[in-house]
Motif scaffolding. Structure first.
Motif, PDB file in Angstrom:
ATOM      1  N   ALA A 228      -0.821   9.327  -5.916  1.00 54.63           N
ATOM      2  CA  ALA A 228      -1.350   8.112  -5.292  1.00 54.63           C
ATOM      3  C   ALA A 228      -2.713   7.784  -5.886  1.00 54.63           C
ATOM      4  CB  ALA A 228      -1.478   8.289  -3.776  1.00 54.63           C
ATOM      5  N   ARG A 234      -2.962  -1.297  -6.706  1.00 54.90           N
ATOM      6  CA  ARG A 234      -2.478  -0.358  -7.717  1.00 54.90           C
ATOM      7  C   ARG A 234      -3.246  -0.538  -9.019  1.00 54.90           C
ATOM      8  NH1 ARG A 234       4.004   0.771  -7.269  1.00 54.90           N
ATOM      9  NH2 ARG A 234       4.120   0.901  -4.968  1.00 54.90           N
ATOM     10  N   PRO A 242       1.728   4.473  -6.164  1.00 52.70           N
ATOM     11  CA  PRO A 242       1.322   3.746  -4.952  1.00 52.70           C
ATOM     12  C   PRO A 242      -0.121   4.026  -4.555  1.00 52.70           C
ATOM     13  CG  PRO A 242       2.615   5.665  -4.351  1.00 52.70           C
ATOM     14  CD  PRO A 242       2.665   5.576  -5.858  1.00 52.70           C
ATOM     15  N   THR A 243      -0.704   3.119  -3.777  1.00 53.58           N
ATOM     16  CA  THR A 243      -2.035   3.348  -3.231  1.00 53.58           C
ATOM     17  C   THR A 243      -1.910   4.169  -1.946  1.00 53.58           C
ATOM     18  OG1 THR A 243      -2.073   1.397  -1.795  1.00 53.58           O
ATOM     19  CG2 THR A 243      -2.743   1.082  -4.098  1.00 53.58           C
ATOM     20  N   GLU A 246      -1.081   1.840   0.893  1.00 53.29           N
ATOM     21  CA  GLU A 246       0.358   1.562   1.005  1.00 53.29           C
ATOM     22  C   GLU A 246       1.073   2.647   1.790  1.00 53.29           C
ATOM     23  OE1 GLU A 246       2.677   0.602  -2.555  1.00 53.29           O
ATOM     24  OE2 GLU A 246       0.768   0.290  -3.585  1.00 53.29           O
ATOM     25  N   LEU A 247       0.653   3.879   1.583  1.00 50.28           N
ATOM     26  CA  LEU A 247       1.320   5.025   2.192  1.00 50.28           C
ATOM     27  C   LEU A 247       0.840   5.305   3.611  1.00 50.28           C
ATOM     28  CD1 LEU A 247       1.275   7.398  -0.917  1.00 50.28           C
ATOM     29  CD2 LEU A 247       3.151   5.945  -0.106  1.00 50.28           C
TER      30      LEU A 247
END
Length: 329
Positions: A228, A234, A242-243, A246-247
């Motif tokens: 990440a 991104r 992914p950032t 995002e997670l």
């Protein structure tokens, strides 16, 4: 035919131009008349060192004098930084530094080398580039996504991460990630990214927070992998990663920058001249291409912009250091 009055006026203008030219030359002092030292406060092989050597080569050609990179390591970069802070303000000793310059003094205890004030003891010259920070894992650790990492951390089977030093942006990111993910990964500080990566590859540590440049060469072989990126968006250098946002991990937006500063009190004319050189180097296609290979976005700008950046980072990270009680020997 010139009148006496007109002749006197022309002579006065010519004399004034000569005085101004002489004054400007005196202010520069014929700079440089001998080699310039560009201090890097970290070991060879890391992003800061690689960029410093690239710019030293280009600056050498422009100044007509050797620009020599000197690695003065230790105490999270503060030994080299303090050395430059105490150097003469004549432009012959400059510091090529990441934003650890502004963070480390907030984290290290007195007497460990952080004997400088990042806002008062340096002359800002230019911000050269920005970099994103990533979570990088050794593939043999058996972690393929951030949720796996968090689960392993909570179970106690993954307990630590490597960083390039106390007070680095990576150290701050580690603390923010711990809070956001509800884990307690312990930092293992190194004297720069290069030695940390050696141990990451060897399996002595399972993961690290890092810029992309020093580790991307190990992705294709499958030895290391990025999980990440700690940005709002991104990275263009790794669009498939992914950032953390995002997670679902909040308040973990931490990045890095690279800049050049000198000792406090440098003459404005000298600062302006160096700033112009660096800005023009940043426009060179081969420099832009080389920076891209270590995932660094060129920035540039004036010294005032860098001064504001240092002040903002000092305030922001100072708050975080106090909030988390971060302190290192």
């Amino acid at each position: 035919m010139k009148t006496p009055t007109r002749r006197r006026a022309l002579l006065a203008v010519t004399a004034m131009a000569a005085v101004l030219a002489t004054g400007a030359a005196a202010a520069q002092g014929g700079y440089p008349t001998r080699p310039v030292t560009l201090v890097v406060a970290y070991p060879a092989g890391g992003d800061t060192d690689v960029l410093a050597r690239l710019f030293a080569e280009k600056l050498t050609a422009r100044l007509g004098q050797p620009v020599v990179v000197e690695n003065r390591t230790g105490a999270a970069g503060t030994i080299g930084s303090a050395y430059v802070a105490k150097a003469p303000a004549d432009g012959y000793t400059l510091l090529f530094a990441p934003n650890t310059l502004a963070i480390a003094p907030l984290v290290l205890k007195p007497g460990t080398g952080a004997s400088y004030d990042p806002q008062k003891d340096f002359t800002p010259i230019i911000e050269l580039g920005k970099q994103s920070l990533f979570i990088i894992v050794n593939k043999e650790a058996g972690v393929t996504k951030v949720s796996d990492l968090v689960a392993r951390a909570k179970s106690g089977s993954l307990q630590s991460y490597a960083s390039p030093g106390n007070g680095s942006p990576m150290h701050i990111l580690g603390e923010l990630f711990n809070k956001s993910a509800g884990v307690k990964l312990a930092q293992v500080p190194y004297r720069g990214s290069a030695p940390a990566i050696v141990d990451l590859l060897g399996g002595q540590v399972p993961m690290m927070f890092s810029t992309l440049g020093p580790v991307s060469q190990y992705f294709a072989s499958g030895k290391l992998a990025p999980l990440a990126v700690a940005d709002q968006k991104r990275s263009p250098f790794a669009p498939n990663v992914p950032t953390l946002v995002e997670l679902g991990y909040k308040d973990v937006d931490v990045g890095a920058w690279q800049a050049v500063v000198g000792p406090k009190g440098m003459a404005p004319e000298l600062v302006g001249s160096l700033n112009k050189h660096f800005n023009e180097i940043l426009k060179m296609p081969d420099v832009v291409a080389r920076m891209a290979t270590i995932a660094t976005t060129p920035v540039g700008g004036d010294p005032a912009t860098l001064r504001t950046l240092i002040a903002n980072d000092y305030a922001r990270y100072g708050k975080l250091v106090r909030e988390f009680g971060i302190q290192a020997d």
